[in-house]
Structure formats: structure tokens, C-alpha cells
Design an enzyme around this catalytic site. Structure first.
Site, PDB file in Angstrom:
ATOM      1  N   ASP A 164     -11.122  10.362  -2.931  1.00 12.48           N
ATOM      2  CA  ASP A 164     -12.342  11.169  -2.869  1.00 12.48           C
ATOM      3  C   ASP A 164     -12.274  12.315  -3.858  1.00 12.48           C
ATOM      4  O   ASP A 164     -13.280  12.980  -4.110  1.00 12.48           O
ATOM      5  CB  ASP A 164     -12.510  11.754  -1.459  1.00 12.48           C
ATOM      6  CG  ASP A 164     -11.426  12.767  -1.175  1.00 12.48           C
ATOM      7  OD1 ASP A 164     -10.237  12.383  -1.175  1.00 12.48           O
ATOM      8  OD2 ASP A 164     -11.739  13.951  -0.971  1.00 12.48           O
ATOM      9  N   ASP A 179      -2.153  12.283  -1.864  1.00 11.24           N
ATOM     10  CA  ASP A 179      -2.220  13.732  -2.089  1.00 11.24           C
ATOM     11  C   ASP A 179      -2.594  13.974  -3.549  1.00 11.24           C
ATOM     12  O   ASP A 179      -1.934  13.455  -4.450  1.00 11.24           O
ATOM     13  CB  ASP A 179      -0.853  14.350  -1.782  1.00 11.24           C
ATOM     14  CG  ASP A 179      -0.879  15.864  -1.748  1.00 11.24           C
ATOM     15  OD1 ASP A 179      -1.643  16.469  -2.532  1.00 11.24           O
ATOM     16  OD2 ASP A 179      -0.133  16.455  -0.946  1.00 11.24           O
ATOM     17  N   GLU A 185       0.852  -1.190   0.000  1.00 16.76           N
ATOM     18  CA  GLU A 185       0.000   0.000   0.000  1.00 16.76           C
ATOM     19  C   GLU A 185       0.885   1.236   0.000  1.00 16.76           C
ATOM     20  O   GLU A 185       1.749   1.393   0.871  1.00 16.76           O
ATOM     21  CB  GLU A 185      -0.917   0.041   1.213  1.00 16.76           C
ATOM     22  CG  GLU A 185      -1.835   1.269   1.188  1.00 16.76           C
ATOM     23  CD  GLU A 185      -2.530   1.564   2.501  1.00 16.76           C
ATOM     24  OE1 GLU A 185      -3.351   2.504   2.516  1.00 16.76           O
ATOM     25  OE2 GLU A 185      -2.245   0.886   3.516  1.00 16.76           O
ATOM     26  N   ASP A 242       5.317   4.801   3.496  1.00 23.43           N
ATOM     27  CA  ASP A 242       5.080   6.219   3.769  1.00 23.43           C
ATOM     28  C   ASP A 242       6.387   6.829   4.260  1.00 23.43           C
ATOM     29  O   ASP A 242       7.249   6.124   4.781  1.00 23.43           O
ATOM     30  CB  ASP A 242       3.972   6.402   4.817  1.00 23.43           C
ATOM     31  CG  ASP A 242       3.242   7.739   4.682  1.00 23.43           C
ATOM     32  OD1 ASP A 242       3.880   8.783   4.932  1.00 23.43           O
ATOM     33  OD2 ASP A 242       2.056   7.742   4.319  1.00 23.43           O
TER      34      ASP A 242
END
Length: 220
Positions: free
Chosen positions: A157, A121, A47, A72
Site C-alpha cells: 500500500d 515493512d 511468501e 516470518d
């Protein structure tokens, strides 16, 4: 730096499920995730922009016979997922602290079975397209790292980012689109995330934002 961050960074240094600069394994892990980190030959699912690791850890709970890696750069975020996995005894979870544009320094060709890009982002400003995790620059990096037929999942989104991503993959001859929707929870693919929601996904959904979803694979 706050005391809280110092405590978290110290925990990351000590936790074996965090692979980061300063640990010997950081320089040696490429092509060795199964043998060195997980000590098994199970499928490897990665991920990107995993944040606090809710999705990475959630998948690990559902699929104990698969290996999951959250990537990350933010150590204080990774700490949360790392700590949760440790508390729950999840040995099929790891976190890689690095910039995503360096992904090919840590994974060998064909080493990744499946890739998730969850709520990255959007970089909405003109001129920032190359920084988007679904831009050609990143897609060209992902392709050799994925096994043949390996699926890429993308959730967001942000309508602008989703349309940019969908248009891009639809016109690439080396990509087969397997499904896409502007309303994930009203679609035939709503079970693809196995009921796992990140903090951001819950927040966006509660605000009435529709979640967009795309899955594809590289061909040829």
C-alpha cells in the site's frame, strides 16, 4: 512473556508444519523441502514476511497440488497460519521461522518456483533502503534461489516503497518487468491474487489506500 505467547510457541514446537530453530529439520531443510517436508515434487511457492499466514494458507486452499511456505521471524504470527492449516488438513503448507536475510541458508539454488512479497515493512527513513525486501541486496539473494523464469510478485500500500522498487527493477539489466500498477483492483492483474486478501490489505483498502502491484522475473 505472556501466557498466550508461551502457548503459541509451544504449539509451534509441536506442529510439524513449522520449521524453526531447535528442530533437527531446521538445519537440514535446504534443498530438501519437497522430499522432507512435503514428500512430493510439486512446485514450491514462498511468501516473505507472511505475518499470520492468511495469504500462504489462502493460496494453499486454491492450489492443492502446489506447496506453499510462509517465512516470518515472529512465532506468534506464524502460529495463526500454522494452526489454521492444521485445522483444515492442509498438508501443502509450511512455515519457516527465520530472518529473511538468511533465506539462502534454507533454500538451494533453483529450489523456489515463485516468490511473493506481500505488504512488507516499508522502512521509509533515509539510510534504511538496504533493509527493504526489494532492495538490490535482497534481489541479489533471491535470484539464484528461483528457478529459471520464476516470477516474483510484490504488493504494497506504500507508494514510496512501490516507486523505489519499480524504479530499481526497471533499471536492472537482469530483470524483466511483467506488469505493474498503482491501482491493483482496477488493473488487468487484479485476479493475480485469486481473491485472497491479508488482514493488512483489507485494512488499507478500507481506508481508501490503493494497492500497488509489481511482477517480474530474472533473466540472463
Amino acid at each position: 512473556m505472556s501466557r498466550k505467547k508461551l502457548v503459541r510457541f509451544k504449539a509451534n514446537e509441536e506442529n510439524p508444519n513449522v520449521v524453526q530453530e531447535g528442530k533437527p529439520i531446521f538445519e537440514e531443510i535446504k534443498g530438501q523441502w519437497r522430499a522432507r517436508q512435503f514428500q512430493n515434487q510439486n512446485p514450491l511457492i514462498v511468501e516473505l514476511a507472511c505475518g499470520r499466514g492468511e495469504f500462504t494458507v489462502g493460496l494453499a486452499r486454491v492450489f492443492p497440488h502446489q506447496n506453499f511456505i510462509g517465512v516470518d521471524i515472529k512465532g506468534s504470527r506464524i502460529w495463526k497460519g500454522s494452526s489454521t492449516a492444521t485445522e483444515e488438513g492442509l498438508e501443502n503448507v509450511a512455515f519457516l521461522r527465520t530472518q529473511i536475510q538468511l533465506l539462502d541458508k534454507f533454500f538451494d539454488q533453483g529450489e523456489i518456483d515463485e516468490l511473493w512479497i506481500t505488504f512488507p515493512d516499508p522502512f521509509p527513513r533515509d539510510g534504511d533502503e538496504k533493509r527493504r525486501l526489494t532492495s538490490d541486496r535482497f534481489l541479489d539473494m533471491y535470484r539464484p534461489l528461483l528457478k529459471s523464469g520464476g516470477i516474483v510478485h510484490f504488493k504494497t500500500d506504500n507508494t514510496g516503497l512501490f516507486d523505489f522498487s519499480l524504479n530499481l527493477v526497471q533499471f536492472r539489466k537482469d530483470i524483466e518487468v511483467l506488469g505493474h500498477t498503482h491501482d491493483f483492483y482496477q488493473s488487468e492483474w487484479k485476479d493475480d491474487h485469486f481473491g485472497i486478501q491479508t488482514r493488512y490489505e483489507k485494512m488499507f483498502s478500507e481506508k481508501g489506500e490503493k494497492i500497488k502491484y509489481l511482477k517480474f522475473r530474472f533473466i540472463g
